[in-house]
Scaffold this motif. Structure first.
Motif, PDB file in Angstrom:
ATOM      1  N   HIS A 144      20.336  -3.080  13.280  1.00 45.84           N
ATOM      2  CA  HIS A 144      20.358  -3.441  11.859  1.00 45.84           C
ATOM      3  C   HIS A 144      19.386  -2.538  11.126  1.00 45.84           C
ATOM      4  CE1 HIS A 144      21.767  -7.884  12.342  1.00 45.84           C
ATOM      5  NE2 HIS A 144      22.772  -7.055  12.239  1.00 45.84           N
ATOM      6  N   GLN A 145      19.810  -2.045   9.978  1.00 52.23           N
ATOM      7  CA  GLN A 145      18.903  -1.261   9.143  1.00 52.23           C
ATOM      8  C   GLN A 145      18.559  -2.073   7.905  1.00 52.23           C
ATOM      9  OE1 GLN A 145      19.265   2.967   8.670  1.00 52.23           O
ATOM     10  NE2 GLN A 145      18.987   2.779   6.456  1.00 52.23           N
ATOM     11  N   HIS A 146      17.265  -2.112   7.597  1.00 56.08           N
ATOM     12  CA  HIS A 146      16.751  -2.761   6.392  1.00 56.08           C
ATOM     13  C   HIS A 146      15.952  -1.717   5.629  1.00 56.08           C
ATOM     14  CE1 HIS A 146      17.319  -7.002   7.912  1.00 56.08           C
ATOM     15  NE2 HIS A 146      17.298  -6.353   9.054  1.00 56.08           N
ATOM     16  N   ALA A 147      15.857  -1.877   4.319  1.00 57.47           N
ATOM     17  CA  ALA A 147      15.051  -0.938   3.540  1.00 57.47           C
ATOM     18  C   ALA A 147      14.569  -1.592   2.256  1.00 57.47           C
ATOM     19  CB  ALA A 147      15.850   0.326   3.217  1.00 57.47           C
ATOM     20  N   ARG A 148      13.462  -1.046   1.765  1.00 56.87           N
ATOM     21  CA  ARG A 148      12.960  -1.407   0.444  1.00 56.87           C
ATOM     22  C   ARG A 148      12.664  -0.128  -0.298  1.00 56.87           C
ATOM     23  NH1 ARG A 148       8.460  -5.920  -0.174  1.00 56.87           N
ATOM     24  NH2 ARG A 148       8.564  -5.053  -2.259  1.00 56.87           N
ATOM     25  N   LEU A 149      12.830  -0.212  -1.604  1.00 55.30           N
ATOM     26  CA  LEU A 149      12.503   0.888  -2.492  1.00 55.30           C
ATOM     27  C   LEU A 149      11.299   0.511  -3.339  1.00 55.30           C
ATOM     28  CD1 LEU A 149      16.084   1.701  -3.840  1.00 55.30           C
ATOM     29  CD2 LEU A 149      14.928   2.703  -1.867  1.00 55.30           C
ATOM     30  N   ALA A 150      10.553   1.492  -3.782  1.00 60.74           N
ATOM     31  CA  ALA A 150       9.414   1.224  -4.658  1.00 60.74           C
ATOM     32  C   ALA A 150       9.868   0.524  -5.925  1.00 60.74           C
ATOM     33  CB  ALA A 150       8.691   2.519  -4.980  1.00 60.74           C
ATOM     34  N   THR A 151      11.116   0.717  -6.297  1.00 57.31           N
ATOM     35  CA  THR A 151      11.640   0.116  -7.530  1.00 57.31           C
ATOM     36  C   THR A 151      12.196  -1.284  -7.353  1.00 57.31           C
ATOM     37  OG1 THR A 151      13.741   1.236  -7.090  1.00 57.31           O
ATOM     38  CG2 THR A 151      12.177   2.360  -8.563  1.00 57.31           C
ATOM     39  N   ASP A 152      12.199  -1.794  -6.110  1.00 56.06           N
ATOM     40  CA  ASP A 152      12.703  -3.159  -5.858  1.00 56.06           C
ATOM     41  C   ASP A 152      11.753  -4.195  -6.446  1.00 56.06           C
ATOM     42  OD1 ASP A 152      14.929  -2.240  -4.558  1.00 56.06           O
ATOM     43  OD2 ASP A 152      14.153  -2.599  -2.535  1.00 56.06           O
TER      44      ASP A 152
ATOM     45  N   TRP B 162       0.822  -1.208   0.000  1.00 53.01           N
ATOM     46  CA  TRP B 162       0.000   0.000   0.000  1.00 53.01           C
ATOM     47  C   TRP B 162       0.862   1.267   0.000  1.00 53.01           C
ATOM     48  CZ3 TRP B 162      -0.276   3.978   3.558  1.00 53.01           C
ATOM     49  CH2 TRP B 162      -1.238   4.960   3.267  1.00 53.01           C
ATOM     50  N   ALA B 163       1.921   1.288   0.810  1.00 52.34           N
ATOM     51  CA  ALA B 163       2.758   2.490   0.913  1.00 52.34           C
ATOM     52  C   ALA B 163       3.388   2.845  -0.436  1.00 52.34           C
ATOM     53  CB  ALA B 163       3.830   2.303   1.976  1.00 52.34           C
ATOM     54  N   PHE B 164       3.766   1.834  -1.207  1.00 51.85           N
ATOM     55  CA  PHE B 164       4.368   2.097  -2.517  1.00 51.85           C
ATOM     56  C   PHE B 164       3.324   2.358  -3.597  1.00 51.85           C
ATOM     57  CE2 PHE B 164       8.317  -0.520  -1.204  1.00 51.85           C
ATOM     58  CZ  PHE B 164       8.964   0.615  -0.737  1.00 51.85           C
ATOM     59  N   THR B 165       2.296   1.512  -3.667  1.00 49.15           N
ATOM     60  CA  THR B 165       1.355   1.620  -4.784  1.00 49.15           C
ATOM     61  C   THR B 165       0.155   2.507  -4.479  1.00 49.15           C
ATOM     62  OG1 THR B 165       0.174  -0.396  -4.166  1.00 49.15           O
ATOM     63  CG2 THR B 165       2.034  -0.636  -5.674  1.00 49.15           C
ATOM     64  N   GLY B 166      -0.287   2.535  -3.229  1.00 48.13           N
ATOM     65  CA  GLY B 166      -1.440   3.352  -2.867  1.00 48.13           C
ATOM     66  C   GLY B 166      -1.074   4.762  -2.466  1.00 48.13           C
ATOM     67  N   LEU B 167      -0.021   4.894  -1.679  1.00 48.39           N
ATOM     68  CA  LEU B 167       0.403   6.208  -1.204  1.00 48.39           C
ATOM     69  C   LEU B 167       1.425   6.849  -2.132  1.00 48.39           C
ATOM     70  CD1 LEU B 167       0.388   8.432   0.926  1.00 48.39           C
ATOM     71  CD2 LEU B 167       1.970   7.053   2.295  1.00 48.39           C
ATOM     72  N   GLY B 168       2.357   6.059  -2.632  1.00 46.80           N
ATOM     73  CA  GLY B 168       3.367   6.593  -3.539  1.00 46.80           C
ATOM     74  C   GLY B 168       4.705   6.899  -2.902  1.00 46.80           C
ATOM     75  N   LEU B 169       4.980   6.291  -1.736  1.00 49.32           N
ATOM     76  CA  LEU B 169       6.298   6.490  -1.130  1.00 49.32           C
ATOM     77  C   LEU B 169       7.378   5.852  -2.006  1.00 49.32           C
ATOM     78  CD1 LEU B 169       5.579   5.889   2.671  1.00 49.32           C
ATOM     79  CD2 LEU B 169       5.890   8.071   1.485  1.00 49.32           C
ATOM     80  N   HIS B 170       8.600   6.301  -1.817  1.00 46.10           N
ATOM     81  CA  HIS B 170       9.745   5.787  -2.580  1.00 46.10           C
ATOM     82  C   HIS B 170      10.595   4.820  -1.767  1.00 46.10           C
ATOM     83  CE1 HIS B 170      13.295   5.611  -5.092  1.00 46.10           C
ATOM     84  NE2 HIS B 170      14.023   6.025  -4.073  1.00 46.10           N
ATOM     85  N   ARG B 171      10.746   5.087  -0.442  1.00 50.31           N
ATOM     86  CA  ARG B 171      11.647   4.291   0.395  1.00 50.31           C
ATOM     87  C   ARG B 171      11.008   4.032   1.749  1.00 50.31           C
ATOM     88  NH1 ARG B 171      17.218   3.145   1.179  1.00 50.31           N
ATOM     89  NH2 ARG B 171      17.848   3.245   3.353  1.00 50.31           N
ATOM     90  N   LEU B 172      11.100   2.789   2.208  1.00 53.70           N
ATOM     91  CA  LEU B 172      10.658   2.401   3.542  1.00 53.70           C
ATOM     92  C   LEU B 172      11.830   1.780   4.275  1.00 53.70           C
ATOM     93  CD1 LEU B 172       7.230   0.761   2.646  1.00 53.70           C
ATOM     94  CD2 LEU B 172       7.594   2.988   3.735  1.00 53.70           C
ATOM     95  N   GLU B 173      12.015   2.188   5.520  1.00 57.63           N
ATOM     96  CA  GLU B 173      13.123   1.695   6.329  1.00 57.63           C
ATOM     97  C   GLU B 173      12.599   1.099   7.625  1.00 57.63           C
ATOM     98  OE1 GLU B 173      15.729   4.940   7.229  1.00 57.63           O
ATOM     99  OE2 GLU B 173      16.181   5.341   5.118  1.00 57.63           O
ATOM    100  N   LEU B 174      13.323   0.127   8.129  1.00 58.26           N
ATOM    101  CA  LEU B 174      13.064  -0.369   9.470  1.00 58.26           C
ATOM    102  C   LEU B 174      14.394  -0.694  10.113  1.00 58.26           C
ATOM    103  CD1 LEU B 174      13.265  -3.759   9.870  1.00 58.26           C
ATOM    104  CD2 LEU B 174      11.350  -3.594   8.303  1.00 58.26           C
TER     105      LEU B 174
END
Length: 189
Positions: free
Chosen positions: A181-189, A131-143
């Motif tokens: 530890h840092q993890h992340a995903r991009l909308a382009t992944d 949802w964050a990538f396709t519904g909202l349009g964010l580019h990067r999510l981190e945890l």
């Protein structure tokens, strides 16, 4: 000072809409309700959740915590959902430190003791990520999670969040400073 870069998402993107319910893999992520107060108290009373989230809430504080989320949505500073499995609140997942201009947010999640071992957290994380990538349009999510928390590392990996590195002595917990530890995903992944 004016920016030379167009914001990834305009101010008002969240505030102009109602916080959605997000379905995903036999789960529902929905905004918190006043009736969820007991589940919130239970979550923050759990020693495992306290260890990593370093908070405890009584009944009145849980009510205030729930009541604050609509304000945070409207101010575009954060969003949290109750993770519902089989009609019961099973946990929490949220976007923290939302930065619409940068198209980024940090994630948090926890699962109540009675629901652990059912892959609730990775399924909820996958649903929110989609949802964050396709519904909202964010580019990067981190945890980020403590290096002493291998369960959270597994959740990140199962939801497709590759590790990006270790942030040394980045978070203070009840037992002292923890590497994270840092993890992340991009909308382009």
């Amino acid at each position: 000072m004016p920016s030379l870069v167009t914001p990834a998402l305009a101010t008002g993107t969240l505030a102009a809409s109602t916080q959605p319910e997000i379905p995903g893999d036999d789960l529902l992520l929905r905004p918190w309700r006043a009736a969820d107060r007991a589940a919130v108290v239970t979550g923050f009373a759990d020693p495992a959740i306290q260890r990593w989230h370093c908070r405890v809430l009584d009944d009145d504080e849980a009510a205030a915590w729930i009541a604050d989320w609509p304000h945070r949505w409207r101010s575009e500073s954060g969003a949290s959902w109750a993770v519902v499995a089989a009609g019961e609140v099973a946990g929490q997942i949220g976007l923290r430190r939302i930065d619409l201009a940068e198209g980024a947010a940090h994630l948090s999640y926890w699962v109540l003791p009675g629901f652990r071992g059912r892959r609730i957290a990775p399924r909820a994380l996958t649903a929110l990520t989609t949802w964050a990538f396709t519904g909202l349009g964010l580019h990067r999510l981190e945890l980020c999670h403590s290096t002493a928390n291998p369960a959270s590392c597994r959740v990140a990996e199962q939801a497709g969040y590759p590790a990006e590195g270790t942030r040394r002595s980045e978070a203070r917990h009840a037992d002292g400073w923890h590497d994270m530890h840092q993890h992340a995903r991009l909308a382009t992944d």
